[in-house]
Design a protein around this motif. Sequence first.
Motif, PDB file in Angstrom:
ATOM      1  N   ARG A  20      -0.135 -10.840  42.076  1.00  0.00           N
ATOM      2  CA  ARG A  20      -0.273  -9.596  41.314  1.00  0.00           C
ATOM      3  C   ARG A  20      -1.744  -9.216  41.194  1.00  0.00           C
ATOM      4  NH1 ARG A  20       4.591  -8.536  38.153  1.00  0.00           N
ATOM      5  NH2 ARG A  20       5.978 -10.301  38.425  1.00  0.00           N
ATOM      6  N   LYS A  21      -1.992  -7.917  41.176  1.00  0.00           N
ATOM      7  CA  LYS A  21      -3.362  -7.419  41.109  1.00  0.00           C
ATOM      8  C   LYS A  21      -3.813  -7.288  39.660  1.00  0.00           C
ATOM      9  CE  LYS A  21      -2.823  -5.144  45.472  1.00  0.00           C
ATOM     10  NZ  LYS A  21      -2.237  -3.981  46.067  1.00  0.00           N
ATOM     11  N   CYS A  22      -5.126  -7.390  39.471  1.00  0.00           N
ATOM     12  CA  CYS A  22      -5.714  -7.298  38.136  1.00  0.00           C
ATOM     13  C   CYS A  22      -7.137  -6.758  38.262  1.00  0.00           C
ATOM     14  CB  CYS A  22      -5.706  -8.659  37.455  1.00  0.00           C
ATOM     15  SG  CYS A  22      -6.519  -9.966  38.397  1.00  0.00           S
ATOM     16  N   VAL A  23      -7.741  -6.477  37.102  1.00  0.00           N
ATOM     17  CA  VAL A  23      -9.104  -5.947  37.049  1.00  0.00           C
ATOM     18  C   VAL A  23      -9.941  -6.869  36.172  1.00  0.00           C
ATOM     19  CG1 VAL A  23     -10.540  -3.983  36.345  1.00  0.00           C
ATOM     20  CG2 VAL A  23      -8.261  -3.578  37.283  1.00  0.00           C
ATOM     21  N   ILE A  24     -11.150  -7.184  36.614  1.00  0.00           N
ATOM     22  CA  ILE A  24     -12.065  -8.007  35.807  1.00  0.00           C
ATOM     23  C   ILE A  24     -12.645  -7.126  34.704  1.00  0.00           C
ATOM     24  CG2 ILE A  24     -14.232  -9.309  35.801  1.00  0.00           C
ATOM     25  CD1 ILE A  24     -13.640 -10.044  38.731  1.00  0.00           C
ATOM     26  N   VAL A  25     -12.484  -7.563  33.440  1.00  0.00           N
ATOM     27  CA  VAL A  25     -13.021  -6.785  32.316  1.00  0.00           C
ATOM     28  C   VAL A  25     -14.203  -7.468  31.644  1.00  0.00           C
ATOM     29  CG1 VAL A  25     -10.903  -5.515  31.839  1.00  0.00           C
ATOM     30  CG2 VAL A  25     -11.271  -7.695  30.720  1.00  0.00           C
ATOM     31  N   ASP A  26     -14.417  -8.754  31.914  1.00  0.00           N
ATOM     32  CA  ASP A  26     -15.562  -9.451  31.319  1.00  0.00           C
ATOM     33  C   ASP A  26     -15.850 -10.714  32.128  1.00  0.00           C
ATOM     34  OD1 ASP A  26     -17.626 -10.070  29.626  1.00  0.00           O
ATOM     35  OD2 ASP A  26     -16.392 -10.321  27.829  1.00  0.00           O
ATOM     36  N   ILE A  27     -17.105 -11.140  32.129  1.00  0.00           N
ATOM     37  CA  ILE A  27     -17.505 -12.369  32.798  1.00  0.00           C
ATOM     38  C   ILE A  27     -17.888 -13.372  31.718  1.00  0.00           C
ATOM     39  CG2 ILE A  27     -19.165 -13.432  34.365  1.00  0.00           C
ATOM     40  CD1 ILE A  27     -19.315 -10.671  35.774  1.00  0.00           C
ATOM     41  N   VAL A  28     -17.183 -14.509  31.674  1.00  0.00           N
ATOM     42  CA  VAL A  28     -17.407 -15.513  30.636  1.00  0.00           C
ATOM     43  C   VAL A  28     -18.578 -16.418  31.015  1.00  0.00           C
ATOM     44  CG1 VAL A  28     -16.360 -17.437  29.375  1.00  0.00           C
ATOM     45  CG2 VAL A  28     -14.974 -15.464  29.998  1.00  0.00           C
ATOM     46  N   ASP A  29     -18.519 -17.002  32.197  1.00  0.00           N
ATOM     47  CA  ASP A  29     -19.589 -17.850  32.726  1.00  0.00           C
ATOM     48  C   ASP A  29     -19.487 -17.840  34.246  1.00  0.00           C
ATOM     49  OD1 ASP A  29     -17.577 -19.749  33.429  1.00  0.00           O
ATOM     50  OD2 ASP A  29     -17.794 -20.763  31.502  1.00  0.00           O
TER      51      ASP A  29
END
Length: 96
Positions: A20-29
């Motif tokens: 399934r496709k998704c979108v990156i909304v934040d970078i943790v590390d």
Amino acid sequence: MPAIEVGRVCYKVRGHEAGRKCVIVDIVDENHVIVTGPKSLTGVRRRKVNISHIVPLDKTVQISKGASDEEVMKALEAANLLEFMRERVRLESALA
């Protein structure tokens, strides 16, 4: 390979939501990001994932860091990516 960045469209290769496709909304590390489908569109709920469990695609949407699911949905609609996001990725061919 496209960069891991906020707004990058990806697909999951591990877990219940694989394909399934998704979108990156934040970078943790350097190893983890927060992604969302949003769930109502692709079935991927907002969650922290290891970057080795996603594959970035060549598409991006204009969102701010930590954008809500509603903001992500509006950005996907503005970029005409709703139908693209609904399509599942066949993992056999994608990983070959």
